[in-house]
Design a protein around this motif. Structure first.
Motif, PDB file in Angstrom:
ATOM      1  N   VAL A  98       1.061  -1.060  -0.120  1.00 12.47           N
ATOM      2  CA  VAL A  98       0.027   0.043   0.019  1.00 12.47           C
ATOM      3  C   VAL A  98       0.836   1.306  -0.093  1.00 12.47           C
ATOM      4  N   LEU A  99       1.829   1.196   0.812  1.00 16.28           N
ATOM      5  CA  LEU A  99       2.967   2.532   0.876  1.00 16.28           C
ATOM      6  C   LEU A  99       3.417   2.553  -0.227  1.00 16.28           C
ATOM      7  N   VAL A 100       4.017   1.532  -1.230  1.00 17.89           N
ATOM      8  CA  VAL A 100       4.599   1.620  -2.206  1.00 17.89           C
ATOM      9  C   VAL A 100       3.826   2.076  -3.364  1.00 17.89           C
ATOM     10  N   VAL A 101       2.461   1.641  -3.460  1.00 19.20           N
ATOM     11  CA  VAL A 101       1.783   2.029  -4.522  1.00 19.20           C
ATOM     12  C   VAL A 101       1.222   3.561  -4.276  1.00 19.20           C
ATOM     13  N   LEU A 102       1.146   4.051  -3.151  1.00 18.80           N
ATOM     14  CA  LEU A 102       0.779   5.342  -2.833  1.00 18.80           C
ATOM     15  C   LEU A 102       1.913   6.383  -2.936  1.00 18.80           C
ATOM     16  N   LEU A 103       3.283   6.079  -2.419  1.00 23.72           N
ATOM     17  CA  LEU A 103       4.060   7.116  -2.695  1.00 23.72           C
ATOM     18  C   LEU A 103       4.751   7.156  -3.960  1.00 23.72           C
ATOM     19  N   THR A 104       4.468   6.152  -4.685  1.00 25.79           N
ATOM     20  CA  THR A 104       5.258   6.106  -6.104  1.00 25.79           C
ATOM     21  C   THR A 104       4.298   5.847  -7.499  1.00 25.79           C
ATOM     22  N   ASN A 105       2.981   6.056  -6.867  1.00 21.59           N
ATOM     23  CA  ASN A 105       1.835   6.031  -7.801  1.00 21.59           C
ATOM     24  C   ASN A 105       1.904   5.080  -8.897  1.00 21.59           C
ATOM     25  N   PHE A 106       2.083   5.463 -10.181  1.00 21.58           N
ATOM     26  CA  PHE A 106       2.065   4.690 -11.587  1.00 21.58           C
ATOM     27  C   PHE A 106       3.091   3.770 -11.292  1.00 21.58           C
ATOM     28  N   PHE A 107       4.496   4.041 -11.020  1.00 14.40           N
ATOM     29  CA  PHE A 107       5.508   2.893 -11.002  1.00 14.40           C
ATOM     30  C   PHE A 107       5.289   1.902  -9.900  1.00 14.40           C
ATOM     31  N   GLY A 108       4.569   2.400  -8.954  1.00 17.42           N
ATOM     32  CA  GLY A 108       4.407   1.617  -7.616  1.00 17.42           C
ATOM     33  C   GLY A 108       3.280   0.685  -8.288  1.00 17.42           C
ATOM     34  N   ALA A 109       2.292   0.975  -8.932  1.00 13.99           N
ATOM     35  CA  ALA A 109       1.260   0.085  -9.469  1.00 13.99           C
ATOM     36  C   ALA A 109       2.070  -1.044 -10.365  1.00 13.99           C
ATOM     37  N   ILE A 110       2.630  -0.356 -11.126  1.00 13.46           N
ATOM     38  CA  ILE A 110       3.359  -1.560 -12.207  1.00 13.46           C
ATOM     39  C   ILE A 110       4.162  -2.433 -11.301  1.00 13.46           C
ATOM     40  N   LEU A 111       5.081  -1.884 -10.350  1.00 13.50           N
ATOM     41  CA  LEU A 111       5.656  -2.992  -9.759  1.00 13.50           C
ATOM     42  C   LEU A 111       4.952  -4.009  -9.075  1.00 13.50           C
ATOM     43  N   TYR A 112       3.823  -3.610  -8.222  1.00 17.99           N
ATOM     44  CA  TYR A 112       2.748  -4.576  -7.745  1.00 17.99           C
ATOM     45  C   TYR A 112       2.392  -5.511  -8.713  1.00 17.99           C
ATOM     46  N   PHE A 113       1.795  -5.035  -9.793  1.00 18.21           N
ATOM     47  CA  PHE A 113       1.330  -5.918 -10.829  1.00 18.21           C
ATOM     48  C   PHE A 113       2.536  -6.918 -11.272  1.00 18.21           C
ATOM     49  N   LEU A 114       3.652  -6.673 -11.292  1.00 17.67           N
ATOM     50  CA  LEU A 114       4.700  -7.377 -11.699  1.00 17.67           C
ATOM     51  C   LEU A 114       5.322  -8.290 -10.672  1.00 17.67           C
ATOM     52  N   ILE A 115       5.397  -7.771  -9.451  1.00 15.71           N
ATOM     53  CA  ILE A 115       6.052  -8.492  -8.371  1.00 15.71           C
ATOM     54  C   ILE A 115       4.964  -9.079  -7.199  1.00 15.71           C
ATOM     55  N   GLY A 116       4.186  -8.015  -6.964  1.00 17.68           N
ATOM     56  CA  GLY A 116       3.341  -8.022  -5.605  1.00 17.68           C
ATOM     57  C   GLY A 116       2.388  -9.177  -5.740  1.00 17.68           C
ATOM     58  N   ARG A 117       1.725  -9.283  -6.906  1.00  9.06           N
ATOM     59  CA  ARG A 117       0.505 -10.158  -7.064  1.00  9.06           C
ATOM     60  C   ARG A 117       1.091 -11.730  -6.753  1.00  9.06           C
ATOM     61  N   LYS A 118       2.134 -12.087  -6.898  1.00  9.77           N
ATOM     62  CA  LYS A 118       2.809 -13.375  -6.696  1.00  9.77           C
ATOM     63  C   LYS A 118       2.795 -13.762  -4.998  1.00  9.77           C
ATOM     64  N   GLN A 119       2.883 -12.661  -4.163  1.00 10.65           N
ATOM     65  CA  GLN A 119       2.840 -12.698  -2.928  1.00 10.65           C
ATOM     66  C   GLN A 119       1.626 -12.761  -2.133  1.00 10.65           C
ATOM     67  N   LYS A 120       0.710 -12.867  -2.853  1.00 12.79           N
ATOM     68  CA  LYS A 120      -0.718 -13.107  -2.232  1.00 12.79           C
ATOM     69  C   LYS A 120      -0.806 -14.427  -1.566  1.00 12.79           C
ATOM     70  N   ILE A 121      -1.630 -14.466  -0.696  1.00  9.70           N
ATOM     71  CA  ILE A 121      -1.926 -16.052   0.187  1.00  9.70           C
ATOM     72  C   ILE A 121      -3.119 -16.462  -0.655  1.00  9.70           C
ATOM     73  N   ASN A 122      -2.957 -17.693  -1.431  1.00 13.06           N
ATOM     74  CA  ASN A 122      -4.108 -18.221  -1.937  1.00 13.06           C
ATOM     75  C   ASN A 122      -5.098 -18.923  -0.946  1.00 13.06           C
ATOM     76  N   ALA A 123      -6.294 -18.532  -0.920  1.00 10.65           N
ATOM     77  CA  ALA A 123      -7.450 -19.366  -0.254  1.00 10.65           C
ATOM     78  C   ALA A 123      -7.833 -20.581  -0.873  1.00 10.65           C
ATOM     79  N   SER A 124      -7.370 -21.486  -0.754  1.00 11.65           N
ATOM     80  CA  SER A 124      -7.874 -22.777  -1.482  1.00 11.65           C
ATOM     81  C   SER A 124      -8.767 -23.542  -0.379  1.00 11.65           C
ATOM     82  N   LYS A 125      -9.757 -23.960  -0.719  1.00 13.20           N
ATOM     83  CA  LYS A 125     -10.822 -24.774  -0.050  1.00 13.20           C
ATOM     84  C   LYS A 125     -11.082 -26.042  -0.742  1.00 13.20           C
TER      85      LYS A 125
END
Length: 71
Positions: A44-71
């Motif tokens: 959240v801090l990366v995206v808010l402080l770096t705006n567009f570039f933070g969002a791009i970094l999140y889509f490239l790197i951060g989405r892989k760090q999510k916890i999968n909720a498999s049931k």
């Protein structure tokens, strides 16, 4: 017609859409999912402080760090 410097109204709309829309989408995705430890706060801090570039970094790197909720 109001011009802001040398930027016309259509260019201003395009800049705002390209700059704000990915940031909003990234923040929504971060807040709706779970992450390990304090990764959610960090992203959240990366995206808010770096705006567009933070969002791009999140889509490239951060989405892989999510916890999968498999049931």
């Amino acid at each position: 017609m109001i011009y802001y410097g040398m930027i016309g109204p259509w260019q201003l709309i395009i800049i705002l859409l390209l700059g704000i829309l990915p940031t909003i989408i990234a923040l929504i995705d971060i807040l709706r999912n779970e992450f390990n430890g304090s990764n959610k706060i960090v992203w959240v801090l990366v995206v808010l402080l770096t705006n567009f570039f933070g969002a791009i970094l999140y889509f490239l790197i951060g989405r892989k760090q999510k916890i999968n909720a498999s049931k």
